[in-house]
Design a protein around this motif. Sequence first.
Motif, PDB file in Angstrom:
ATOM      1  N   ARG A 105     -36.929 -23.378 -27.343  1.00  0.00           N
ATOM      2  CA  ARG A 105     -37.682 -23.220 -28.218  1.00  0.00           C
ATOM      3  C   ARG A 105     -38.890 -24.219 -28.522  1.00  0.00           C
ATOM      4  O   ARG A 105     -39.991 -24.078 -28.515  1.00  0.00           O
ATOM      5  CB  ARG A 105     -37.198 -23.340 -29.735  1.00  0.00           C
ATOM      6  N   THR A 106     -38.434 -25.581 -28.412  1.00  0.00           N
ATOM      7  CA  THR A 106     -39.379 -26.708 -28.542  1.00  0.00           C
ATOM      8  C   THR A 106     -40.399 -26.579 -27.359  1.00  0.00           C
ATOM      9  O   THR A 106     -41.625 -26.622 -27.701  1.00  0.00           O
ATOM     10  CB  THR A 106     -38.655 -28.015 -28.718  1.00  0.00           C
ATOM     11  N   ARG A 107     -39.985 -26.308 -26.281  1.00  0.00           N
ATOM     12  CA  ARG A 107     -40.597 -26.596 -25.124  1.00  0.00           C
ATOM     13  C   ARG A 107     -41.801 -25.315 -25.000  1.00  0.00           C
ATOM     14  O   ARG A 107     -42.781 -25.469 -24.871  1.00  0.00           O
ATOM     15  CB  ARG A 107     -39.957 -26.325 -23.862  1.00  0.00           C
ATOM     16  N   ALA A 108     -41.108 -24.096 -25.022  1.00  0.00           N
ATOM     17  CA  ALA A 108     -41.922 -23.085 -25.250  1.00  0.00           C
ATOM     18  C   ALA A 108     -43.104 -22.872 -26.323  1.00  0.00           C
ATOM     19  O   ALA A 108     -44.290 -22.435 -26.138  1.00  0.00           O
ATOM     20  CB  ALA A 108     -41.035 -21.620 -25.106  1.00  0.00           C
ATOM     21  N   SER A 109     -42.369 -23.381 -27.603  1.00  0.00           N
ATOM     22  CA  SER A 109     -43.609 -23.221 -28.775  1.00  0.00           C
ATOM     23  C   SER A 109     -44.598 -24.111 -28.675  1.00  0.00           C
ATOM     24  O   SER A 109     -45.661 -23.918 -29.162  1.00  0.00           O
ATOM     25  CB  SER A 109     -42.467 -23.440 -30.077  1.00  0.00           C
ATOM     26  N   PHE A 110     -44.359 -25.412 -28.121  1.00  0.00           N
ATOM     27  CA  PHE A 110     -45.283 -26.535 -27.896  1.00  0.00           C
ATOM     28  C   PHE A 110     -46.351 -26.144 -26.932  1.00  0.00           C
ATOM     29  O   PHE A 110     -47.411 -26.355 -27.139  1.00  0.00           O
ATOM     30  CB  PHE A 110     -44.715 -27.756 -27.806  1.00  0.00           C
ATOM     31  N   GLU A 111     -45.863 -25.504 -25.708  1.00  0.00           N
ATOM     32  CA  GLU A 111     -46.956 -25.111 -24.766  1.00  0.00           C
ATOM     33  C   GLU A 111     -47.771 -23.892 -25.349  1.00  0.00           C
ATOM     34  O   GLU A 111     -48.731 -23.940 -25.249  1.00  0.00           O
ATOM     35  CB  GLU A 111     -46.109 -24.763 -23.586  1.00  0.00           C
ATOM     36  N   ALA A 112     -46.820 -23.024 -26.138  1.00  0.00           N
ATOM     37  CA  ALA A 112     -47.744 -21.794 -26.482  1.00  0.00           C
ATOM     38  C   ALA A 112     -48.721 -22.407 -27.753  1.00  0.00           C
ATOM     39  O   ALA A 112     -49.999 -21.710 -27.755  1.00  0.00           O
ATOM     40  CB  ALA A 112     -46.744 -20.869 -27.161  1.00  0.00           C
ATOM     41  N   ALA A 113     -48.259 -23.369 -28.400  1.00  0.00           N
ATOM     42  CA  ALA A 113     -49.158 -23.872 -29.748  1.00  0.00           C
ATOM     43  C   ALA A 113     -50.425 -24.595 -29.052  1.00  0.00           C
ATOM     44  O   ALA A 113     -51.537 -24.220 -29.386  1.00  0.00           O
ATOM     45  CB  ALA A 113     -48.450 -24.556 -30.298  1.00  0.00           C
ATOM     46  N   MET A 114     -50.293 -25.235 -27.869  1.00  0.00           N
ATOM     47  CA  MET A 114     -51.490 -25.780 -27.225  1.00  0.00           C
ATOM     48  C   MET A 114     -52.657 -24.434 -26.445  1.00  0.00           C
ATOM     49  O   MET A 114     -53.516 -24.309 -26.840  1.00  0.00           O
ATOM     50  CB  MET A 114     -51.081 -26.580 -26.130  1.00  0.00           C
ATOM     51  N   LEU A 115     -51.670 -23.735 -25.875  1.00  0.00           N
ATOM     52  CA  LEU A 115     -52.467 -22.487 -25.324  1.00  0.00           C
ATOM     53  C   LEU A 115     -53.395 -21.704 -26.295  1.00  0.00           C
ATOM     54  O   LEU A 115     -54.334 -21.152 -26.051  1.00  0.00           O
ATOM     55  CB  LEU A 115     -51.578 -21.716 -24.369  1.00  0.00           C
ATOM     56  N   ARG A 116     -52.342 -21.224 -27.364  1.00  0.00           N
ATOM     57  CA  ARG A 116     -53.143 -20.383 -28.332  1.00  0.00           C
ATOM     58  C   ARG A 116     -54.677 -20.930 -28.926  1.00  0.00           C
ATOM     59  O   ARG A 116     -55.245 -20.255 -29.491  1.00  0.00           O
ATOM     60  CB  ARG A 116     -52.165 -20.163 -29.316  1.00  0.00           C
ATOM     61  N   HIS A 117     -54.700 -22.266 -28.814  1.00  0.00           N
ATOM     62  CA  HIS A 117     -55.772 -22.846 -29.312  1.00  0.00           C
ATOM     63  C   HIS A 117     -56.656 -23.510 -28.154  1.00  0.00           C
ATOM     64  O   HIS A 117     -57.516 -24.449 -28.343  1.00  0.00           O
ATOM     65  CB  HIS A 117     -55.548 -23.992 -30.308  1.00  0.00           C
ATOM     66  N   GLY A 118     -56.564 -22.934 -26.911  1.00  0.00           N
ATOM     67  CA  GLY A 118     -57.368 -23.374 -25.678  1.00  0.00           C
ATOM     68  C   GLY A 118     -57.187 -24.642 -25.154  1.00  0.00           C
ATOM     69  O   GLY A 118     -57.629 -25.172 -24.081  1.00  0.00           O
ATOM     70  N   GLY A 119     -55.853 -25.428 -25.664  1.00  0.00           N
ATOM     71  CA  GLY A 119     -55.403 -26.616 -25.110  1.00  0.00           C
ATOM     72  C   GLY A 119     -54.203 -26.361 -23.911  1.00  0.00           C
ATOM     73  O   GLY A 119     -54.052 -25.154 -23.570  1.00  0.00           O
ATOM     74  N   HIS A 120     -53.935 -27.565 -23.230  1.00  0.00           N
ATOM     75  CA  HIS A 120     -52.690 -27.238 -22.421  1.00  0.00           C
ATOM     76  C   HIS A 120     -51.651 -28.085 -22.590  1.00  0.00           C
ATOM     77  O   HIS A 120     -51.876 -29.371 -23.057  1.00  0.00           O
ATOM     78  CB  HIS A 120     -53.349 -27.498 -20.879  1.00  0.00           C
ATOM     79  N   ALA A 121     -50.189 -27.829 -22.234  1.00  0.00           N
ATOM     80  CA  ALA A 121     -49.235 -29.078 -22.333  1.00  0.00           C
ATOM     81  C   ALA A 121     -48.888 -29.065 -20.853  1.00  0.00           C
ATOM     82  O   ALA A 121     -48.683 -28.169 -20.045  1.00  0.00           O
ATOM     83  CB  ALA A 121     -48.063 -28.404 -23.034  1.00  0.00           C
ATOM     84  N   ILE A 122     -48.598 -30.388 -20.478  1.00  0.00           N
ATOM     85  CA  ILE A 122     -47.928 -30.933 -19.237  1.00  0.00           C
ATOM     86  C   ILE A 122     -46.427 -31.272 -19.577  1.00  0.00           C
ATOM     87  O   ILE A 122     -46.136 -31.906 -20.479  1.00  0.00           O
ATOM     88  CB  ILE A 122     -48.616 -32.227 -18.433  1.00  0.00           C
ATOM     89  N   LEU A 123     -45.653 -30.545 -18.430  1.00  0.00           N
ATOM     90  CA  LEU A 123     -44.061 -31.028 -18.893  1.00  0.00           C
ATOM     91  C   LEU A 123     -43.638 -31.978 -18.019  1.00  0.00           C
ATOM     92  O   LEU A 123     -43.709 -32.225 -16.927  1.00  0.00           O
ATOM     93  CB  LEU A 123     -43.320 -29.568 -18.542  1.00  0.00           C
ATOM     94  N   LEU A 124     -42.817 -32.874 -18.456  1.00  0.00           N
ATOM     95  CA  LEU A 124     -42.313 -34.199 -17.817  1.00  0.00           C
ATOM     96  C   LEU A 124     -40.827 -34.306 -18.096  1.00  0.00           C
ATOM     97  O   LEU A 124     -40.574 -34.450 -19.346  1.00  0.00           O
ATOM     98  CB  LEU A 124     -43.151 -35.506 -17.965  1.00  0.00           C
ATOM     99  N   GLU A 125     -40.060 -34.408 -17.250  1.00  0.00           N
ATOM    100  CA  GLU A 125     -38.437 -34.309 -17.730  1.00  0.00           C
ATOM    101  C   GLU A 125     -37.925 -35.583 -16.891  1.00  0.00           C
ATOM    102  O   GLU A 125     -37.510 -35.377 -15.733  1.00  0.00           O
ATOM    103  CB  GLU A 125     -37.877 -32.996 -17.033  1.00  0.00           C
ATOM    104  N   PRO A 126     -37.834 -36.924 -17.441  1.00  0.00           N
ATOM    105  CA  PRO A 126     -37.154 -38.138 -17.039  1.00  0.00           C
ATOM    106  C   PRO A 126     -35.806 -37.552 -16.174  1.00  0.00           C
ATOM    107  O   PRO A 126     -35.126 -37.088 -16.896  1.00  0.00           O
ATOM    108  CB  PRO A 126     -37.264 -39.087 -17.816  1.00  0.00           C
ATOM    109  N   GLY A 127     -35.572 -38.026 -15.034  1.00  0.00           N
ATOM    110  CA  GLY A 127     -34.293 -37.815 -14.377  1.00  0.00           C
ATOM    111  C   GLY A 127     -34.215 -36.374 -13.709  1.00  0.00           C
ATOM    112  O   GLY A 127     -33.307 -36.033 -13.064  1.00  0.00           O
ATOM    113  N   ARG A 128     -35.261 -35.516 -14.020  1.00  0.00           N
ATOM    114  CA  ARG A 128     -35.177 -34.500 -13.407  1.00  0.00           C
ATOM    115  C   ARG A 128     -36.659 -34.194 -12.834  1.00  0.00           C
ATOM    116  O   ARG A 128     -37.266 -33.379 -13.409  1.00  0.00           O
ATOM    117  CB  ARG A 128     -34.737 -33.221 -14.466  1.00  0.00           C
TER     118      ARG A 128
END
Lengths: 337, 337, 337
Positions: free
Chosen positions: C52-75
């Motif tokens: 939820r957190t990952r998808a909803s934050f990325e969707a929130a950025m995209l819904r307003h024209g921004g973008h999200a970059i995903l970083l997963e330390p250790g993976r």
Amino acid sequence: METTGHFLGTEGWPDGKIFGLLDRAHELKGSPGGNELAGKILAMVFFNPSLRTRASFEAAMLRHGGHAILLEPGRGVWGMETRTGVVMDGDAAEHLVEAAAVIGRYADAVAVRAFPAGEDLEAALADPVIGGFAAHAGVPVINMESARRHPCQGLADAMTIEERLGKRPSGARFVLAWTWHPNPLPTAVPVSAAINAARLGMDVTIAHPPGWELYPGDMEAVRTVAARNGGSVRVSGELDDAVEGADVVYAKSWGRLDLFGDAAAERAARTVHRSWRIDGGRMGRTRQGRGIFLHCLPIRRNVVATDEVLDGPWSVVIDQAENRLHVQRSLLLEVLG
Amino acid sequence: METTGHFLGTEGWPDGKIFGLLDRAHELKGSPGGNELAGKILAMVFFNPSLRTRASFEAAMLRHGGHAILLEPGRGVWGMETRTGVVMDGDAAEHLVEAAAVIGRYADAVAVRAFPAGEDLEAALADPVIGGFAAHAGVPVINMESARRHPCQGLADAMTIEERLGKRPSGARFVLAWTWHPNPLPTAVPVSAAINAARLGMDVTIAHPPGWELYPGDMEAVRTVAARNGGSVRVSGELDDAVEGADVVYAKSWGRLDLFGDAAAERAARTVHRSWRIDGGRMGRTRQGRGIFLHCLPIRRNVVATDEVLDGPWSVVIDQAENRLHVQRSLLLEVLG
Amino acid sequence: METTGHFLGTEGWPDGKIFGLLDRAHELKGSPGGNELAGKILAMVFFNPSLRTRASFEAAMLRHGGHAILLEPGRGVWGMETRTGVVMDGDAAEHLVEAAAVIGRYADAVAVRAFPAGEDLEAALADPVIGGFAAHAGVPVINMESARRHPCQGLADAMTIEERLGKRPSGARFVLAWTWHPNPLPTAVPVSAAINAARLGMDVTIAHPPGWELYPGDMEAVRTVAARNGGSVRVSGELDDAVEGADVVYAKSWGRLDLFGDAAAERAARTVHRSWRIDGGRMGRTRQGRGIFLHCLPIRRNVVATDEVLDGPWSVVIDQAENRLHVQRSLLLEVLG
């Protein structure tokens, strides 16, 4: 296998609609794409690995101004329970019912990949994951390969055949050739390829050693589509005979269904069939030695087909993979545009 | 090491073109970026972990209206075979040849990270993965760190030096200082840093314990670039002496090449050199005690350099990391704009 | 727990500002979003899994024209050291100090998820990761769930309550109901839910078996917010009594803090409390049998709550998950707009 608004198995959509998707895909291949999907989000849920599917779906959204969000249950995302009524005190932290519904609230469509799992063939082929998403997501669900179908691959297969043989190459000979492979693979790809060749009105031959029969319900689906579109279906137990005069050789391995879930026994049974492999000699037997070679990729070189085939004049596997992009552009414009 | 249109190792591009990239990177740092890469897709293929490279490439595309797609073979993407002619009945499900060609059909450029692997130094240094992508992708390939080079890091190193010492600081002293580290790291970063310092016309000192000589072909590359640009290259076996009067101290560990593939022996040989570490005392020996400290990051604190250095006035490592973004914006505008 | 410009725990922001975020979230829910965040990048750093957190934050950025970059330390990203002054010759290749500073150079804001780790409760609850990012990133840091707080979940909880009970439902009864669960979970969610219910002026009951007391400092935070907003807080050791007449039942398990780091002992202590579960009978005891059921998800069916509750008229968990999107749109427009 289709619910309104979803794209779960190509046979569930009217032939005319599928031909429309193909026609548009051919047109889109020559054009860069516009802003038709601006503001749209596709959630891609992968329960299994992917390269082409993942990259081509994301590229398809981006080419038309949309975006894709990648979710991989069990890898950075909670594992998921798919059975109903279960007391969830084991490993899975989330039920499919909630996951599907929530993802559907964040995205305009959900694309799902879920290979068959477990040891019970009937249970696996009931395709509970893709079906669960279709039931609960509340938005269109696209099948990125389930236990039963890989409909976008099937569309790309058909598009690639049309590029080489012309649109609706009625009566041309399509051979689905089982090959040896170290692992028992799912049947979604070969079934989907056969359905779409049948839809083009082709004469379909499915060649495999005795014991590797496809699931009866899937054979029925191929035959139904063939009957509707002037194609035919036959089964052969002899590979050299099957490829004789073929226009298309589609190589693909799959696991023996009566040994589903018993990998060791299946491997032992398969070991004698290592000669089921496409080489230059076999491609030489095709129509005027110029039949085309298709495979969904990834392909194991010198196992499923030889370097000679893959690097030779017959292979169109890279075009076929590229066409995943264009049929999915077409599909996404239909579903989301 | 360069094929037309690709960016595999900085020494393969004309000096003038590299200086042009650097000049534009300095300009871009002060500007937000426009829509120059709208509709463009960069596929990023990571065979190894990354933070800066991954985030900065994606940010660079986004800052100019483009997008990046992330693919990680073996982690959610099929593992890949890189050797030719092999019978693929082992673990790898896909060959690099197909993967590169397919990715090239979905993206406008492909960026690849592939560290050296195996036990055969010559085979590893032949850089088969990045070379395979360059040969088969059909679109420009950008090296995000291979066995031999990390050219984008090298550009960021040069840009950071220019920020502090002025453009083309000919004759200033650059010290590449080997340090102890628990693991035998690749040589792509130190070689790329030295090549780019040499290109700025700097006097390059490479300091390392006896036995940690860089690969002869790589030393030759550094010397060739130095000769072309008025720089010089010398090797030192004594760290305190090397940093005396330096303008730039670039700390970096790497594995002993004659023990490549034998981690245990390499570790045993290295254990006596734990004092090869940059501390405040050593930075005090630099020119007027005000030399700058560089490292590509990630850096192990109090192993490669002390907290005193990293938190002190010498360190420009965060600027250096930020500059990855700007040199890559410059590069991507050149390659895709 | 708040540093200027960051969003680490909801109690750190003025009530008026939080109410403003909620009011805007309600408005945004009915509107598609514009281009307010064009050119903005949110870096999302996940040390733990998420859907939820990952998808909803990325969707929130995209819904307003921004973008999200995903970083997963250790993976796919280097593991990270969080302690200061340590000699980093172990597993971690990178220190949080550098990672935070570098990510802050690439992105306009950094969102971080880091669950408590280790065996030392005080050390875990000091929330070193989110605090380290706040200290070093140089841009606004948003908490996507830390050891102590999950403020965006808390906002979504409050928004969902307001949707059903009206804005600022002062005096309505909110029950935070501890439940049995196979694993000892963090307390960030229940504390954040209680803080936000208290902020709405609700009468908050926290029901748990003896021994599962929340951290005193967190109880103090709930009481302070309640006192400021006309709410009340009481603790109950009896679940059936607690839900009697409730307007909201918020189910959530958490681990016993005096056994923090000792999973086996904690599990043994918990085993007798398996009846702490929300079923239809308990929801029937709520106000007129029509209280609403909340949970942050993922939820274990028939463990935390029964199918009857989740599939019945009480459950608003899917709306609650959807509201994550809208409160985060509101928050991101505030922080980045």
